[in-house]
Design a protein around this motif. Structure first.
Motif, PDB file in Angstrom:
ATOM      1  N   ALA A  81       0.829  -1.214   0.000  1.00  0.00           N
ATOM      2  CA  ALA A  81       0.000   0.000   0.000  1.00  0.00           C
ATOM      3  C   ALA A  81       0.856   1.254   0.000  1.00  0.00           C
ATOM      4  CB  ALA A  81      -0.924  -0.010   1.216  1.00  0.00           C
ATOM      5  N   GLY A  82       1.867   1.287   0.849  1.00  0.00           N
ATOM      6  CA  GLY A  82       2.726   2.477   0.911  1.00  0.00           C
ATOM      7  C   GLY A  82       3.489   2.716  -0.371  1.00  0.00           C
ATOM      8  N   SER A  83       4.044   1.649  -0.942  1.00  0.00           N
ATOM      9  CA  SER A  83       4.800   1.829  -2.181  1.00  0.00           C
ATOM     10  C   SER A  83       3.880   2.191  -3.350  1.00  0.00           C
ATOM     11  CB  SER A  83       5.601   0.575  -2.504  1.00  0.00           C
ATOM     12  OG  SER A  83       4.742  -0.502  -2.769  1.00  0.00           O
ATOM     13  N   SER A  84       2.672   1.665  -3.355  1.00  0.00           N
ATOM     14  CA  SER A  84       1.732   2.015  -4.435  1.00  0.00           C
ATOM     15  C   SER A  84       1.289   3.468  -4.338  1.00  0.00           C
ATOM     16  CB  SER A  84       0.517   1.101  -4.385  1.00  0.00           C
ATOM     17  OG  SER A  84       0.897  -0.228  -4.593  1.00  0.00           O
ATOM     18  N   ILE A  85       1.032   3.930  -3.126  1.00  0.00           N
ATOM     19  CA  ILE A  85       0.655   5.337  -2.963  1.00  0.00           C
ATOM     20  C   ILE A  85       1.816   6.244  -3.337  1.00  0.00           C
ATOM     21  CG2 ILE A  85       0.032   7.074  -1.230  1.00  0.00           C
ATOM     22  CD1 ILE A  85      -1.609   4.854   0.142  1.00  0.00           C
ATOM     23  N   GLY A  86       3.019   5.876  -2.895  1.00  0.00           N
ATOM     24  CA  GLY A  86       4.196   6.663  -3.253  1.00  0.00           C
ATOM     25  C   GLY A  86       4.441   6.689  -4.755  1.00  0.00           C
ATOM     26  N   ALA A  87       4.262   5.534  -5.404  1.00  0.00           N
ATOM     27  CA  ALA A  87       4.447   5.479  -6.851  1.00  0.00           C
ATOM     28  C   ALA A  87       3.390   6.305  -7.575  1.00  0.00           C
ATOM     29  CB  ALA A  87       4.396   4.032  -7.328  1.00  0.00           C
ATOM     30  N   GLY A  95       4.778  12.530 -14.508  1.00  0.00           N
ATOM     31  CA  GLY A  95       3.993  12.487 -15.740  1.00  0.00           C
ATOM     32  C   GLY A  95       3.544  13.864 -16.190  1.00  0.00           C
ATOM     33  N   ALA A  96       3.139  14.693 -15.240  1.00  0.00           N
ATOM     34  CA  ALA A  96       2.751  16.059 -15.592  1.00  0.00           C
ATOM     35  C   ALA A  96       3.936  16.850 -16.126  1.00  0.00           C
ATOM     36  CB  ALA A  96       2.154  16.758 -14.375  1.00  0.00           C
ATOM     37  N   GLU A 120       7.545   4.394 -11.467  1.00  0.00           N
ATOM     38  CA  GLU A 120       6.733   3.176 -11.374  1.00  0.00           C
ATOM     39  C   GLU A 120       7.463   2.078 -10.618  1.00  0.00           C
ATOM     40  OE1 GLU A 120       3.813   1.764 -12.603  1.00  0.00           O
ATOM     41  OE2 GLU A 120       3.021   3.698 -13.151  1.00  0.00           O
ATOM     42  N   GLY A 121       8.789   2.099 -10.679  1.00  0.00           N
ATOM     43  CA  GLY A 121       9.588   1.075 -10.008  1.00  0.00           C
ATOM     44  C   GLY A 121       9.392   1.046  -8.510  1.00  0.00           C
ATOM     45  N   ILE A 122       8.969   2.146  -7.932  1.00  0.00           N
ATOM     46  CA  ILE A 122       8.745   2.193  -6.487  1.00  0.00           C
ATOM     47  C   ILE A 122       7.696   1.161  -6.089  1.00  0.00           C
ATOM     48  CG2 ILE A 122       7.945   3.651  -4.601  1.00  0.00           C
ATOM     49  CD1 ILE A 122       8.994   6.052  -6.199  1.00  0.00           C
ATOM     50  N   ALA A 123       6.654   1.031  -6.858  1.00  0.00           N
ATOM     51  CA  ALA A 123       5.607   0.047  -6.549  1.00  0.00           C
ATOM     52  C   ALA A 123       6.135  -1.375  -6.680  1.00  0.00           C
ATOM     53  CB  ALA A 123       4.405   0.254  -7.467  1.00  0.00           C
TER      54      ALA A 123
END
Length: 137
Positions: A81-87, A95-96, A120-123
């Motif tokens: 969860a933490g890595s997905s939120i961070g990613a 991206g912006a 993306e690698g963070i996730a």
């Protein structure tokens, strides 16, 4: 008892989300407190009924079945969860910035996508940590 909390949690979270939405939009403020109150009341009623009429659970040994590895599974869930939120946050900002850079210089496409891919690698790192934790549980 943990299943009871997990069953009532979506209704409580939905109630909190609706109340937050109602605080931002003036048109929704009229009917939203009634809906949020009904959801919260239904979640609490479900919780109370299940707690009052459920049989007590039998104790298990720490290594037997799924009762002993709850800490590893919780750690795996927090890692994912933490890595997905961070990613998600990282990809949003990179991206912006990548789109803004591409609008001025389209030849930067390859470099911009590499930077977004690194975010993306963070996730993926969180997923690897979760797999290691679940393997050791």
């Amino acid at each position: 008892m943990n299943a009871v909390w997990l069953a009532a949690l979506p209704a409580v979270l939905l109630t909190a989300g609706l109340l937050r939405l109602g605080a931002r939009r003036p048109r929704v403020r009229r009917w939203l407190p009634a809906v949020a109150g009904a959801l919260l009341l239904s979640a609490l009623t479900t919780l109370a009924v299940v707690l009052l009429f459920s049989a007590p659970a039998a104790a298990q040994a720490p290594g037997a079945g799924g009762a002993g590895n709850w800490a590893a599974l919780l750690g795996a869930a927090i890692a994912v969860a933490g890595s997905s939120i961070g990613a998600a946050i990282a990809v949003a900002y990179t991206g912006a910035a990548a789109l803004a850079a591409l609008s001025e210089r389209p030849e930067l496409f390859g470099r911009a996508m590499v930077i977004v891919g690194l975010a993306e690698g963070i996730a993926i790192y969180g997923l690897i940590v979760a797999i290691i934790l679940i393997g050791r549980a």
